[in-house]
Design a protein around this motif. Structure first.
Motif, PDB file in Angstrom:
ATOM      1  N   ALA A 117       0.861  -1.181   0.000  1.00 20.60           N
ATOM      2  CA  ALA A 117       0.000   0.000   0.000  1.00 20.60           C
ATOM      3  C   ALA A 117       0.900   1.234   0.000  1.00 20.60           C
ATOM      4  N   ALA A 118       0.720   2.102  -1.001  1.00 22.46           N
ATOM      5  CA  ALA A 118       1.616   3.247  -1.174  1.00 22.46           C
ATOM      6  C   ALA A 118       0.828   4.541  -1.282  1.00 22.46           C
ATOM      7  N   GLU A 119       1.418   5.605  -0.749  1.00 17.24           N
ATOM      8  CA  GLU A 119       0.784   6.921  -0.815  1.00 17.24           C
ATOM      9  C   GLU A 119       0.652   7.376  -2.266  1.00 17.24           C
ATOM     10  N   ASP A 120       1.718   7.265  -3.033  1.00 20.94           N
ATOM     11  CA  ASP A 120       1.704   7.575  -4.456  1.00 20.94           C
ATOM     12  C   ASP A 120       2.387   6.403  -5.165  1.00 20.94           C
ATOM     13  N   THR A 121       1.614   5.591  -5.859  1.00 21.83           N
ATOM     14  CA  THR A 121       2.165   4.383  -6.474  1.00 21.83           C
ATOM     15  C   THR A 121       3.249   4.700  -7.501  1.00 21.83           C
ATOM     16  N   ARG A 122       3.172   5.863  -8.127  1.00 22.29           N
ATOM     17  CA  ARG A 122       4.185   6.223  -9.123  1.00 22.29           C
ATOM     18  C   ARG A 122       5.542   6.426  -8.468  1.00 22.29           C
ATOM     19  N   VAL A 123       5.541   7.090  -7.303  1.00 18.25           N
ATOM     20  CA  VAL A 123       6.792   7.310  -6.574  1.00 18.25           C
ATOM     21  C   VAL A 123       7.354   5.984  -6.080  1.00 18.25           C
ATOM     22  N   THR A 124       6.497   5.169  -5.497  1.00 13.54           N
ATOM     23  CA  THR A 124       6.953   3.884  -4.956  1.00 13.54           C
ATOM     24  C   THR A 124       7.416   2.950  -6.059  1.00 13.54           C
ATOM     25  N   LEU A 125       6.775   2.999  -7.226  1.00 15.87           N
ATOM     26  CA  LEU A 125       7.178   2.137  -8.329  1.00 15.87           C
ATOM     27  C   LEU A 125       8.616   2.424  -8.755  1.00 15.87           C
ATOM     28  N   LYS A 126       9.020   3.680  -8.740  1.00 13.47           N
ATOM     29  CA  LYS A 126      10.400   4.026  -9.080  1.00 13.47           C
ATOM     30  C   LYS A 126      11.376   3.386  -8.091  1.00 13.47           C
ATOM     31  N   LEU A 127      11.005   3.406  -6.819  1.00 17.79           N
ATOM     32  CA  LEU A 127      11.846   2.796  -5.788  1.00 17.79           C
ATOM     33  C   LEU A 127      11.933   1.286  -6.002  1.00 17.79           C
ATOM     34  N   LEU A 128      10.794   0.666  -6.239  1.00 19.03           N
ATOM     35  CA  LEU A 128      10.770  -0.784  -6.429  1.00 19.03           C
ATOM     36  C   LEU A 128      11.561  -1.188  -7.669  1.00 19.03           C
ATOM     37  N   ASN A 129      11.395  -0.444  -8.736  1.00 18.05           N
ATOM     38  CA  ASN A 129      12.130  -0.758  -9.967  1.00 18.05           C
ATOM     39  C   ASN A 129      13.636  -0.653  -9.760  1.00 18.05           C
ATOM     40  N   HIS A 130      14.062   0.348  -8.979  1.00 20.80           N
ATOM     41  CA  HIS A 130      15.491   0.537  -8.727  1.00 20.80           C
ATOM     42  C   HIS A 130      16.086  -0.691  -8.045  1.00 20.80           C
ATOM     43  N   PHE A 131      15.296  -1.323  -7.151  1.00 18.86           N
ATOM     44  CA  PHE A 131      15.792  -2.482  -6.416  1.00 18.86           C
ATOM     45  C   PHE A 131      15.249  -3.801  -6.976  1.00 18.86           C
ATOM     46  N   ASP A 132      14.637  -3.716  -8.161  1.00 16.70           N
ATOM     47  CA  ASP A 132      14.129  -4.899  -8.860  1.00 16.70           C
ATOM     48  C   ASP A 132      13.150  -5.693  -7.989  1.00 16.70           C
ATOM     49  N   ILE A 133      12.230  -4.972  -7.371  1.00 18.37           N
ATOM     50  CA  ILE A 133      11.192  -5.603  -6.553  1.00 18.37           C
ATOM     51  C   ILE A 133       9.886  -5.582  -7.352  1.00 18.37           C
ATOM     52  N   LYS A 134       9.322  -6.745  -7.575  1.00 15.14           N
ATOM     53  CA  LYS A 134       8.103  -6.853  -8.368  1.00 15.14           C
ATOM     54  C   LYS A 134       6.942  -7.268  -7.467  1.00 15.14           C
ATOM     55  N   LYS A 135       6.134  -6.318  -7.063  1.00 15.29           N
ATOM     56  CA  LYS A 135       4.996  -6.599  -6.201  1.00 15.29           C
ATOM     57  C   LYS A 135       3.811  -5.726  -6.600  1.00 15.29           C
ATOM     58  N   PRO A 136       2.587  -6.233  -6.441  1.00 15.45           N
ATOM     59  CA  PRO A 136       1.409  -5.420  -6.738  1.00 15.45           C
ATOM     60  C   PRO A 136       1.330  -4.212  -5.809  1.00 15.45           C
ATOM     61  N   LEU A 137       0.964  -3.075  -6.366  1.00 13.97           N
ATOM     62  CA  LEU A 137       0.809  -1.847  -5.593  1.00 13.97           C
ATOM     63  C   LEU A 137      -0.663  -1.470  -5.512  1.00 13.97           C
ATOM     64  N   ILE A 138      -1.062  -0.923  -4.364  1.00 12.17           N
ATOM     65  CA  ILE A 138      -2.403  -0.406  -4.189  1.00 12.17           C
ATOM     66  C   ILE A 138      -2.283   0.991  -3.606  1.00 12.17           C
ATOM     67  N   SER A 139      -2.981   1.952  -4.192  1.00 15.14           N
ATOM     68  CA  SER A 139      -2.870   3.331  -3.707  1.00 15.14           C
ATOM     69  C   SER A 139      -3.634   3.490  -2.391  1.00 15.14           C
ATOM     70  N   TYR A 140      -3.021   4.200  -1.472  1.00 17.13           N
ATOM     71  CA  TYR A 140      -3.647   4.452  -0.173  1.00 17.13           C
ATOM     72  C   TYR A 140      -3.209   5.838   0.284  1.00 17.13           C
ATOM     73  N   HIS A 141      -4.112   6.802   0.193  1.00 18.19           N
ATOM     74  CA  HIS A 141      -3.770   8.180   0.548  1.00 18.19           C
ATOM     75  C   HIS A 141      -4.950   8.841   1.255  1.00 18.19           C
ATOM     76  N   GLU A 142      -4.788  10.098   1.637  1.00 17.67           N
ATOM     77  CA  GLU A 142      -5.780  10.756   2.476  1.00 17.67           C
ATOM     78  C   GLU A 142      -7.148  10.886   1.814  1.00 17.67           C
ATOM     79  N   HIS A 143      -7.213  10.825   0.483  1.00 14.07           N
ATOM     80  CA  HIS A 143      -8.480  10.999  -0.209  1.00 14.07           C
ATOM     81  C   HIS A 143      -9.254   9.697  -0.391  1.00 14.07           C
ATOM     82  N   ASN A 144      -8.589   8.546  -0.181  1.00 16.03           N
ATOM     83  CA  ASN A 144      -9.312   7.286  -0.340  1.00 16.03           C
ATOM     84  C   ASN A 144      -9.117   6.347   0.850  1.00 16.03           C
TER      85      ASN A 144
END
Length: 277
Positions: free
Chosen positions: A33-60
């Motif tokens: 669960a990530a605040e901004d999936t786009r930001v977290t995806l960059k981090l995951l890609n850098h470390f070659d981590i392949k996992k499903p992301l779900i957005s979780y932020h103050e609006h939802n």
């Protein structure tokens, strides 16, 4: 059995600060669960981590939070991350942890960088006691009421602020706390242009009036001077010690406690107590 919710800290700038354990957990969980999936995806890609992301932020957070809890109750493991630093600090992750606690779901912490602690450590101000105040309101009246409520707090105060609001915030702080209150302004922590400016509120207003702020800021402000202790006579000090003795303290302990609160020596107070016995 329900799954585990991992609260995982992520780098606040320098990717080398990402811990091996954090990488391991993110590789193991069923989803993140990530605040901004786009930001977290960059981090995951850098470390070659392949996992499903779900957005979780103050609006939802209400609907998405219940969805995450249902999946955890069904036995999936999940990680909650923020865009940078520790989730739950000025971050909707705190609500998800609360929901998990209410459902008896196991929660584990994977600590990582924190802009609050990093800025405090670099500030040069007292670190023994501090209060994190987060972001100030964008509403002028609420912002000033907030500052008014903490102006006499003796603890070191820590705030977050965006560059486009910095000068307004510093101006209001200067009015509330006075121009001579010391402040450390930390920006771009752990990044190439990391900077900590140690100055006073008045000088900070002058500097950022002439120089446009850049980067996200953490403001660390020295606490207010504690009020001077009320003047007390020696006779009043002895009476206070006698009161403690009536409440069950020994003369030596009563004299020691009152001595710590007054200008008088323990031996003086003890002598007066035992003389009157």
């Amino acid at each position: 059995m329900s799954g585990i919710l991992y609260v995982v800290g992520t780098p606040i700038g320098n990717l080398s600060d990402f811990s091996p354990r954090a990488m391991e957990i993110l590789q193991q969980v069923d989803f993140i669960a990530a605040e901004d999936t786009r930001v977290t995806l960059k981090l995951l890609n850098h470390f070659d981590i392949k996992k499903p992301l779900i957005s979780y932020h103050e609006h939802n957070l209400r609907d998405r939070g219940n969805e995450i809890i249902r999946r955890l109750l069904d036995g999936e493991n999940a990680a909650i991350v923020s865009d940078a630093g520790m989730p739950c600090i000025s971050d909707p992750g705190e609500d998800l942890v609360r929901l998990a606690a209410e459902q008896g779901i196991r929660t584990e912490i994977v600590p990582g960088p924190s802009a609050v602690i990093a800025a405090l450590c670099l500030s040069g101000l007292s670190t023994s006691r501090f209060a994190f105040e987060g972001f100030l309101s964008t509403n002028k009246r609420n912002r000033r009421l907030h500052l008014e409520s903490v102006k006499d707090d003796p603890h070191t105060l820590i705030f977050y602020e965006a560059p486009h609001k910095l000068l307004t915030t510093l101006t209001d702080m200067c009015a509330a706390f006075g121009p001579d209150r010391r402040i450390a302004l930390a920006r771009e922590l752990t990044k190439v242009h990391e900077e900590v400016r140690r100055t006073t509120l008045g000088e900070a207003v002058t500097y950022y009036t002439a120089n446009s702020p850049k980067g996200e800021f953490v403001l660390v402000i020295e606490g207010a001077e504690p009020p001077a202790p009320p003047e007390i006579s020696f006779e009043e000090a002895v009476e206070a010690a006698q009161q403690l003795m009536e409440e069950g303290l020994k003369a030596t302990d009563a004299a020691k406690q009152i001595s710590a609160q007054t200008p008088f020596r323990k031996s003086e107070i003890y002598a007066a107590l035992t003389k009157e016995e």
